[in-house]
Design an enzyme around this catalytic site. Structure first.
Site, PDB file in Angstrom:
ATOM      1  CG  MET A  59      -1.945   0.936   1.551  1.00 31.27           C
ATOM      2  SD  MET A  59      -3.141   1.298   2.939  1.00 31.27           S
ATOM      3  CE  MET A  59      -3.960  -0.589   2.676  1.00 31.27           C
ATOM      4  CB  CYS A  60       1.938   3.757  -2.407  1.00 29.70           C
ATOM      5  SG  CYS A  60       1.355   4.028  -3.590  1.00 29.70           S
ATOM      6  CB  THR A  61       0.331   7.662   1.139  1.00 25.78           C
ATOM      7  OG1 THR A  61       1.447   8.270   0.493  1.00 25.78           O
ATOM      8  CG2 THR A  61       0.062   7.377   1.947  1.00 25.78           C
TER       9      THR A  61
END
Length: 185
Positions: A59-61
């Site tokens: 997951m990333c932002t």
């Protein structure tokens, strides 16, 4: 011979245009509501780089902000090994609200981006047709305002990805991580 080749190229171009037109865009798209922090929850792609890197992805932002010209500045921060990597992209608006274009300065690939569906407060489903000299690929991203989404939203992402021709091994719900989440303010 030349007429046959032109006919084949014409059909290929028509197929590409039809594929781009077949991807829906959010009705009454409101760009200002799309801005802010998002988490990448799901990623689907039939590209070679995705197949090679799939097992490493987390997951990333992503921070989306509007420019004065009405384009979108998209800044994603993701874990890569023991580092946090930030990538900036400028999505240029098109005549159709909710549709953007982007050319990768690194790879020279052309991206036709569609905001397919969003309620702005919970999730956004974004599909991208990517063209480069070695061929074309499709990518679907599922963004969320939080690190978790309902099973119904995850299923919607999977179903839509399949509708675009992606197979189950090309669809990934990204593993959660806290790494690099605080770095992307």
């Amino acid at each position: 011979m030349q007429a046959t080749l032109l006919g084949i190229l014409g059909l290929a171009l028509l197929g590409t245009l039809h594929a781009q037109d077949s991807i829906p865009v959010q009705a009454d798209f409101q760009q200002d509501k799309l801005t802010g922090r998002w988490y990448s929850i799901g990623l689907a792609s039939n590209s070679d780089w995705f197949k090679e890197k799939r097992h490493l992805m987390k997951m990333c932002t992503t921070i989306i902000s509007a420019t004065a010209e009405g384009n979108l500045e998209v800044t994603s921060t993701y874990p890569k090994g023991d580092q946090c990597v930030t990538r900036n992209s400028l999505y240029t608006k098109t005549e159709q609200p909710g549709r953007f274009s982007y050319t990768s300065p690194r790879w020279g690939s052309k991206h036709n981006i569609h905001v397919v569906e969003t309620n702005y407060e919970e999730y956004a489903l974004v599909a991208t047709q990517i063209s480069k000299s070695s061929g074309s690929s499709t990518m679907v991203l599922l963004y969320s305002r939080t690190k978790e989404l309902s099973p119904e939203r995850l299923e919607m992402f999977t179903r839509f990805s399949r509708e675009l021709g992606l197979t189950d091994d090309e669809i990934l719900i990204l593993p959660q991580t806290d790494k690099c989440m605080a770095d992307a303010a």
